[in-house]
Design an enzyme around this catalytic site. Sequence first.
Site, PDB file in Angstrom:
ATOM      1  N   HIS A 135      -6.319   0.094   2.395  1.00 21.95           N
ATOM      2  CA  HIS A 135      -6.084  -1.290   3.079  1.00 21.95           C
ATOM      3  C   HIS A 135      -6.190  -1.112   4.548  1.00 21.95           C
ATOM      4  O   HIS A 135      -5.533   0.245   5.051  1.00 21.95           O
ATOM      5  CB  HIS A 135      -4.737  -1.896   2.671  1.00 21.95           C
ATOM      6  N   ASP A 144      -4.124  -1.809   6.672  1.00 22.73           N
ATOM      7  CA  ASP A 144      -2.906  -1.229   7.310  1.00 22.73           C
ATOM      8  C   ASP A 144      -2.554   0.170   7.073  1.00 22.73           C
ATOM      9  O   ASP A 144      -1.408   0.456   7.698  1.00 22.73           O
ATOM     10  CB  ASP A 144      -1.566  -2.411   7.337  1.00 22.73           C
ATOM     11  N   HIS A 145      -3.472   0.692   6.638  1.00 30.78           N
ATOM     12  CA  HIS A 145      -3.282   2.178   6.346  1.00 30.78           C
ATOM     13  C   HIS A 145      -4.667   3.326   6.877  1.00 30.78           C
ATOM     14  O   HIS A 145      -4.396   4.401   7.215  1.00 30.78           O
ATOM     15  CB  HIS A 145      -3.199   2.580   4.795  1.00 30.78           C
ATOM     16  N   HIS A 171      -4.568   5.031   0.739  1.00 31.05           N
ATOM     17  CA  HIS A 171      -5.496   3.778  -0.072  1.00 31.05           C
ATOM     18  C   HIS A 171      -6.365   2.931   1.188  1.00 31.05           C
ATOM     19  O   HIS A 171      -6.318   3.066   2.392  1.00 31.05           O
ATOM     20  CB  HIS A 171      -4.630   3.119  -0.739  1.00 31.05           C
ATOM     21  N   HIS A 217      -1.109  -0.965  -6.928  1.00 31.30           N
ATOM     22  CA  HIS A 217      -1.305  -1.800  -5.690  1.00 31.30           C
ATOM     23  C   HIS A 217      -2.718  -1.952  -5.532  1.00 31.30           C
ATOM     24  O   HIS A 217      -3.239  -3.002  -5.160  1.00 31.30           O
ATOM     25  CB  HIS A 217      -0.549  -0.941  -4.621  1.00 31.30           C
ATOM     26  N   HIS A 229       5.980   1.525   4.114  1.00 29.17           N
ATOM     27  CA  HIS A 229       6.445   0.399   4.747  1.00 29.17           C
ATOM     28  C   HIS A 229       7.891   0.254   4.963  1.00 29.17           C
ATOM     29  O   HIS A 229       8.538   1.101   4.260  1.00 29.17           O
ATOM     30  CB  HIS A 229       5.914  -1.059   3.848  1.00 29.17           C
ATOM     31  N   ASP A 244       1.825   2.716  -0.788  1.00 25.61           N
ATOM     32  CA  ASP A 244       2.462   1.652  -1.085  1.00 25.61           C
ATOM     33  C   ASP A 244       2.524   1.590  -2.486  1.00 25.61           C
ATOM     34  O   ASP A 244       2.421   0.456  -3.232  1.00 25.61           O
ATOM     35  CB  ASP A 244       1.461   0.245  -0.597  1.00 25.61           C
TER      36      ASP A 244
HETATM   37 FE    FE Z   1       0.351  -1.357   3.146  1.00 25.78          FE
HETATM   38 ZN    ZN Z   2      -1.552  -1.675   0.964  1.00 24.88          ZN
END
Ligand code: FE
Ligand code: ZN
Length: 254
Positions: free
Chosen positions: A57, A59-60, A55, A113, A170, A132
């Site tokens: 975001h 942090d990915h 996805h 999410h 995560h 996520d």
């Molecule tokens: Fe994340």
């Molecule tokens: Zn995320």
Amino acid sequence: MSSIEIIPCLSDNYAYIIKDDQTNKNILVDAPEHAPIERYLDENAMSLDFILITHHHGDHIDGINHLKLKYTPKIIGAKRDKHRLPPLDIEVEEGTELSIGSKKFDIYDVDGHTLGHIAYSLLDDRALFTGDSLMVMGCGRLFEGTPDDMWKSLKKLKGLPKDIMIYSGHEYTKSNIEFALSVDPENEKLTARRTKELERLQRGIPTVPSTLREELDTNPFLRESDPLIADHLDMTNLDPISRFAKIRALKDNF
Ligand code: FE
Ligand code: ZN
């Protein structure tokens, strides 16, 4: 078979490297940052041939640019979400059978999410990369989707083989366990799992992957219809989606 390496990134993210032994291709799932991934690849003199994105975001995906320039992997992600992903070489959607190297991935839409979030399974290797969506004893926070979206996404994943291993994005297990116990205090499998997972965490061992069976037994977001949970949360009269929504709301304020 293939081996799957867990690469801890940032403060609590995981990236995964799938090594396809038959073709010597290496496939990364998500790139939270480039440095730990680059270090692992270089220390092991490995190529990087494909990156699968779950996805949009940061942090990915924040590590993708750097990795793309250095290793020129093909980037794979959801067609539905391409307007906000790094440029894709291969666009996929639910139902796509993605063959890379000798591996066959199935794609699932798992909205909730975010909208446009996908999960990838490698059924031959009994592995599921959930980003996520489904997590160890938890699920992602609902930033873009509704409880209904996430409930449907999790329902889809629930139908996969029970021995499939869940590789999520995560390490949130410590807080997820405490929340799970607060809504499902009489679940003996959960108390036993708490002991096991806390011991792993103390020794610095990731709690991923888990099995779908363990999640069905202990993850409250898959157990909204369990009589003990419904009774404990005083929601026996609610329909499953409303029960799920209630559990998700309780977690947001936990
Ligand atoms: Fe994340
Ligand atoms: Zn995320």
